[in-house]
Design a protein around this motif. Sequence first.
Motif, short mmCIF file in Angstrom:
data_model
loop_
_atom_site.label_atom_id
_atom_site.label_comp_id
_atom_site.label_asym_id
_atom_site.label_seq_id
_atom_site.Cartn_x
_atom_site.Cartn_y
_atom_site.Cartn_z
N SER A 40 30.08 12.89 13.59
CA SER A 40 30.03 12.60 15.03
C SER A 40 30.63 13.74 15.83
O SER A 40 30.08 14.14 16.86
N ILE A 41 31.74 14.25 15.38
CA ILE A 41 32.40 15.36 16.09
C ILE A 41 31.46 16.56 16.15
O ILE A 41 31.28 17.17 17.21
N VAL A 42 30.86 16.89 15.03
CA VAL A 42 29.93 18.03 14.99
C VAL A 42 28.75 17.76 15.92
O VAL A 42 28.30 18.65 16.65
N ALA A 43 28.24 16.52 15.92
CA ALA A 43 27.11 16.19 16.79
C ALA A 43 27.49 16.29 18.26
O ALA A 43 26.72 16.84 19.07
N PHE A 44 28.66 15.79 18.64
CA PHE A 44 29.08 15.86 20.04
C PHE A 44 29.23 17.32 20.50
O PHE A 44 28.78 17.69 21.58
N VAL A 45 29.85 18.14 19.67
CA VAL A 45 30.02 19.56 20.02
C VAL A 45 28.65 20.23 20.12
O VAL A 45 28.40 21.02 21.04
N SER A 46 27.76 19.89 19.21
CA SER A 46 26.41 20.45 19.21
C SER A 46 25.66 20.11 20.49
O SER A 46 25.02 20.96 21.10
N VAL A 47 25.73 18.84 20.88
CA VAL A 47 25.06 18.40 22.11
C VAL A 47 25.69 19.11 23.31
O VAL A 47 24.98 19.55 24.22
N TRP A 48 27.01 19.24 23.31
CA TRP A 48 27.68 19.92 24.42
C TRP A 48 27.24 21.37 24.52
O TRP A 48 26.92 21.87 25.59
N TRP A 49 27.22 22.08 23.39
CA TRP A 49 26.81 23.49 23.41
C TRP A 49 25.37 23.64 23.89
O TRP A 49 25.04 24.59 24.57
N LYS A 50 24.53 22.68 23.52
CA LYS A 50 23.11 22.76 23.87
C LYS A 50 22.89 22.52 25.36
O LYS A 50 22.18 23.28 26.02
N ASP A 51 23.48 21.46 25.91
CA ASP A 51 23.14 21.03 27.27
C ASP A 51 24.29 21.08 28.28
O ASP A 51 24.03 21.04 29.47
N HIS A 52 25.51 21.04 27.81
CA HIS A 52 26.68 20.92 28.70
C HIS A 52 26.54 19.70 29.62
O HIS A 52 26.86 19.77 30.80
N THR A 109 25.20 12.77 28.69
CA THR A 109 24.51 12.57 27.41
C THR A 109 25.52 12.23 26.32
O THR A 109 25.30 11.31 25.52
N ILE A 110 26.62 12.95 26.28
CA ILE A 110 27.66 12.70 25.28
C ILE A 110 28.28 11.33 25.50
O ILE A 110 28.53 10.60 24.54
N SER A 111 28.48 10.95 26.75
CA SER A 111 29.05 9.65 27.06
C SER A 111 28.14 8.52 26.57
O SER A 111 28.60 7.56 25.96
N LYS A 112 26.84 8.65 26.80
CA LYS A 112 25.89 7.64 26.33
C LYS A 112 25.87 7.58 24.80
O LYS A 112 25.85 6.51 24.21
N LEU A 113 25.89 8.75 24.17
CA LEU A 113 25.91 8.81 22.71
C LEU A 113 27.17 8.15 22.16
O LEU A 113 27.12 7.39 21.19
N ALA A 114 28.30 8.41 22.79
CA ALA A 114 29.57 7.83 22.34
C ALA A 114 29.57 6.31 22.50
O ALA A 114 30.04 5.59 21.61
N ARG A 115 29.03 5.81 23.61
CA ARG A 115 28.96 4.35 23.81
C ARG A 115 28.08 3.69 22.75
O ARG A 115 28.44 2.65 22.19
#
Length: 111
Positions: free
Chosen positions: A36-48, A52-58
């Motif tokens: 999950s941590i790797v996925a969140f960082v990946s999504v952040w790097w891709k889109d900032h 999106t990260i908040s929805k994914l986390a929920r």
Amino acid sequence: MILRAIIAGLVVAVVSQIADRFPRLGALLLTLPIVSIVAFVSVWWKDHELSTISKLARETLILVPLGLPFFVPLAFSERLGLGFWGAFVLGVVLASAAIGIWFAFGPKAGS
């Protein structure tokens, strides 16, 4: 994407090696949300995009507990008289049922 696959594979390999000698430490490593941590960082790097990260986390926060029934038959396999594959398949069925019920009757994505 390749880096994420390599990291996930390394996590599985390391945890399985450690779990052979130290099951509790292996379990601890499995509880860490490394993927999950790797996925969140990946999504952040891709889109900032924090939304999106908040929805994914929920969604993850809801789905992780729904996946926990997978472990019940494995944890109690000896008491239930189940072999590995029987407990494994039963765990997949239970977790799939819990998650399937959520998808069928829970709020729809984006709600």
